[in-house]
Design a protein around this motif. Structure first.
Motif, PDB file in Angstrom:
ATOM      1  N   GLU A   1       1.654   5.117   7.362  1.00 49.63           N
ATOM      2  CA  GLU A   1       2.110   4.484   5.624  1.00 49.63           C
ATOM      3  C   GLU A   1       1.479   3.095   5.589  1.00 49.63           C
ATOM      4  OE1 GLU A   1       6.205   4.289   6.606  1.00 49.63           O
ATOM      5  OE2 GLU A   1       6.615   6.290   6.501  1.00 49.63           O
ATOM      6  N   LEU A   2       1.487   2.445   6.241  1.00 55.24           N
ATOM      7  CA  LEU A   2       0.183   0.721   5.976  1.00 55.24           C
ATOM      8  C   LEU A   2      -0.958   1.231   6.115  1.00 55.24           C
ATOM      9  CD1 LEU A   2       2.222  -1.372   9.354  1.00 55.24           C
ATOM     10  CD2 LEU A   2       2.505  -1.362   6.643  1.00 55.24           C
ATOM     11  N   LEU A   3      -1.298   1.963   6.193  1.00 53.71           N
ATOM     12  CA  LEU A   3      -2.739   2.540   5.711  1.00 53.71           C
ATOM     13  C   LEU A   3      -3.186   3.432   4.657  1.00 53.71           C
ATOM     14  CD1 LEU A   3      -4.705   3.818   9.142  1.00 53.71           C
ATOM     15  CD2 LEU A   3      -4.538   2.376   8.085  1.00 53.71           C
ATOM     16  N   GLN A   4      -2.201   3.706   4.271  1.00 58.25           N
ATOM     17  CA  GLN A   4      -1.696   4.527   3.184  1.00 58.25           C
ATOM     18  C   GLN A   4      -1.503   3.267   2.267  1.00 58.25           C
ATOM     19  OE1 GLN A   4       1.729   7.777   2.638  1.00 58.25           O
ATOM     20  NE2 GLN A   4       0.724   7.857   0.266  1.00 58.25           N
ATOM     21  N   GLN A   5      -0.315   2.451   2.000  1.00 61.58           N
ATOM     22  CA  GLN A   5      -0.290   1.345   1.302  1.00 61.58           C
ATOM     23  C   GLN A   5      -1.418   0.033   1.439  1.00 61.58           C
ATOM     24  OE1 GLN A   5       2.583  -1.489   3.031  1.00 61.58           O
ATOM     25  NE2 GLN A   5       3.368  -2.550   0.981  1.00 61.58           N
ATOM     26  N   ARG A   6      -2.512   0.015   2.346  1.00 60.53           N
ATOM     27  CA  ARG A   6      -3.817  -0.669   1.640  1.00 60.53           C
ATOM     28  C   ARG A   6      -4.584  -0.028   1.228  1.00 60.53           C
ATOM     29  NH1 ARG A   6      -8.146  -0.286   7.146  1.00 60.53           N
ATOM     30  NH2 ARG A   6      -7.536   1.984   5.972  1.00 60.53           N
ATOM     31  N   ASP A   7      -4.943   1.555   1.468  1.00 55.16           N
ATOM     32  CA  ASP A   7      -5.509   2.135   0.711  1.00 55.16           C
ATOM     33  C   ASP A   7      -5.248   1.773  -1.049  1.00 55.16           C
ATOM     34  OD1 ASP A   7      -6.940   2.716   2.653  1.00 55.16           O
ATOM     35  OD2 ASP A   7      -6.828   5.047   3.164  1.00 55.16           O
ATOM     36  N   GLU A   8      -4.146   2.248  -1.320  1.00 54.74           N
ATOM     37  CA  GLU A   8      -3.612   1.400  -2.639  1.00 54.74           C
ATOM     38  C   GLU A   8      -4.106   0.613  -3.594  1.00 54.74           C
ATOM     39  OE1 GLU A   8       0.601   2.944  -2.382  1.00 54.74           O
ATOM     40  OE2 GLU A   8       0.049   5.404  -2.030  1.00 54.74           O
ATOM     41  N   LEU A   9      -3.656  -0.692  -1.926  1.00 57.60           N
ATOM     42  CA  LEU A   9      -3.283  -1.964  -2.198  1.00 57.60           C
ATOM     43  C   LEU A   9      -4.984  -1.882  -3.236  1.00 57.60           C
ATOM     44  CD1 LEU A   9      -0.441  -3.792  -0.535  1.00 57.60           C
ATOM     45  CD2 LEU A   9      -1.043  -3.482  -3.026  1.00 57.60           C
ATOM     46  N   ASP A  10      -6.117  -1.898  -1.988  1.00 57.91           N
ATOM     47  CA  ASP A  10      -7.588  -1.949  -2.172  1.00 57.91           C
ATOM     48  C   ASP A  10      -7.804  -1.402  -3.565  1.00 57.91           C
ATOM     49  OD1 ASP A  10     -10.124  -2.823  -1.479  1.00 57.91           O
ATOM     50  OD2 ASP A  10     -10.138  -0.544  -0.875  1.00 57.91           O
ATOM     51  N   LEU A  11      -7.419   0.318  -3.829  1.00 58.85           N
ATOM     52  CA  LEU A  11      -7.570   0.612  -5.271  1.00 58.85           C
ATOM     53  C   LEU A  11      -7.035  -0.660  -6.545  1.00 58.85           C
ATOM     54  CD1 LEU A  11      -8.971   2.730  -6.010  1.00 58.85           C
ATOM     55  CD2 LEU A  11      -6.716   3.981  -6.197  1.00 58.85           C
ATOM     56  N   GLU A  12      -5.969  -0.838  -6.282  1.00 55.01           N
ATOM     57  CA  GLU A  12      -5.508  -1.500  -7.747  1.00 55.01           C
ATOM     58  C   GLU A  12      -6.439  -2.996  -7.340  1.00 55.01           C
ATOM     59  OE1 GLU A  12      -1.089  -3.746  -8.584  1.00 55.01           O
ATOM     60  OE2 GLU A  12      -1.291  -2.053  -7.209  1.00 55.01           O
ATOM     61  N   TRP A  13      -7.043  -3.834  -6.492  1.00 56.27           N
ATOM     62  CA  TRP A  13      -8.266  -4.534  -6.912  1.00 56.27           C
ATOM     63  C   TRP A  13      -9.252  -4.105  -7.320  1.00 56.27           C
ATOM     64  CZ3 TRP A  13     -12.250  -5.761  -3.732  1.00 56.27           C
ATOM     65  CH2 TRP A  13     -12.611  -6.858  -3.836  1.00 56.27           C
ATOM     66  N   ARG A  14      -9.379  -2.967  -6.949  1.00 54.74           N
ATOM     67  CA  ARG A  14     -11.230  -2.806  -7.578  1.00 54.74           C
ATOM     68  C   ARG A  14     -10.490  -2.511  -8.814  1.00 54.74           C
ATOM     69  NH1 ARG A  14     -14.418  -0.036  -3.202  1.00 54.74           N
ATOM     70  NH2 ARG A  14     -13.515  -0.295  -1.516  1.00 54.74           N
ATOM     71  N   TYR A  15      -9.905  -1.867  -9.465  1.00 52.15           N
ATOM     72  CA  TYR A  15      -9.521  -1.942 -10.716  1.00 52.15           C
ATOM     73  C   TYR A  15      -9.244  -3.347 -11.824  1.00 52.15           C
ATOM     74  CZ  TYR A  15      -8.288   3.351 -10.418  1.00 52.15           C
ATOM     75  OH  TYR A  15      -8.749   4.721 -10.570  1.00 52.15           O
ATOM     76  N   LEU A  16      -8.599  -3.918 -10.667  1.00 49.81           N
ATOM     77  CA  LEU A  16      -8.042  -5.085 -11.121  1.00 49.81           C
ATOM     78  C   LEU A  16      -9.963  -6.336 -11.210  1.00 49.81           C
ATOM     79  CD1 LEU A  16      -5.077  -6.380 -10.250  1.00 49.81           C
ATOM     80  CD2 LEU A  16      -5.284  -6.192 -12.451  1.00 49.81           C
ATOM     81  N   VAL A  17     -10.599  -6.419 -10.160  1.00 48.57           N
ATOM     82  CA  VAL A  17     -12.187  -6.862 -10.348  1.00 48.57           C
ATOM     83  C   VAL A  17     -12.159  -6.193 -11.983  1.00 48.57           C
ATOM     84  CG1 VAL A  17     -14.317  -6.644  -9.278  1.00 48.57           C
ATOM     85  CG2 VAL A  17     -11.940  -7.293  -8.231  1.00 48.57           C
TER      86      VAL A  17
END
Length: 107
Positions: A55-71
């Motif tokens: 679950e934490l790895l999935q959350q990390r991946d989702e946050l990483d994807l969101e961060w990339r979109y924000l960049v």
């Protein structure tokens, strides 16, 4: 009828008497039971931790994807040409000419 019941061996009682007579066998049996319960408990805890990790790895991946979109969005909005275009079209701004410049002298 009591004689018929007494003639049948009492298997459970025989097993208990045999275990009590041999202390090493009783100790080993109890050790096996405790070890088996410990294995079950550790397996359960391990599975719980693995589920939590997934679950934490999935959350990390989702946050990483969101961060990339924000960049990408930040890069899009910070482009100089885009800012200049918005300034010209929406705010009716223009580059100052030499006539429009004023020099301020600070003392």
């Amino acid at each position: 009828m009591n004689k018929h019941i007494d003639r049948q061996p009492k298997l459970f009682v025989e097993i208990i008497q045999g275990l009590l007579a041999n202390k090493l066998t009783l100790f080993l049996l109890l050790s096996i039971l405790v070890t088996a319960l410990a294995v079950v408990q550790v397996t359960h805890l391990t599975r719980t931790q693995l589920i939590s990790q997934d679950e934490l790895l999935q959350q990390r991946d989702e946050l990483d994807l969101e961060w990339r979109y924000l960049v990408v969005e930040e890069e899009f909005y910070s482009q100089h040409a885009r800012i200049e275009e918005i300034a010209k079209t929406q705010l009716n701004m223009k580059r100052p000419t030499s006539k429009d410049e004023q020099v301020v002298v600070l003392q």
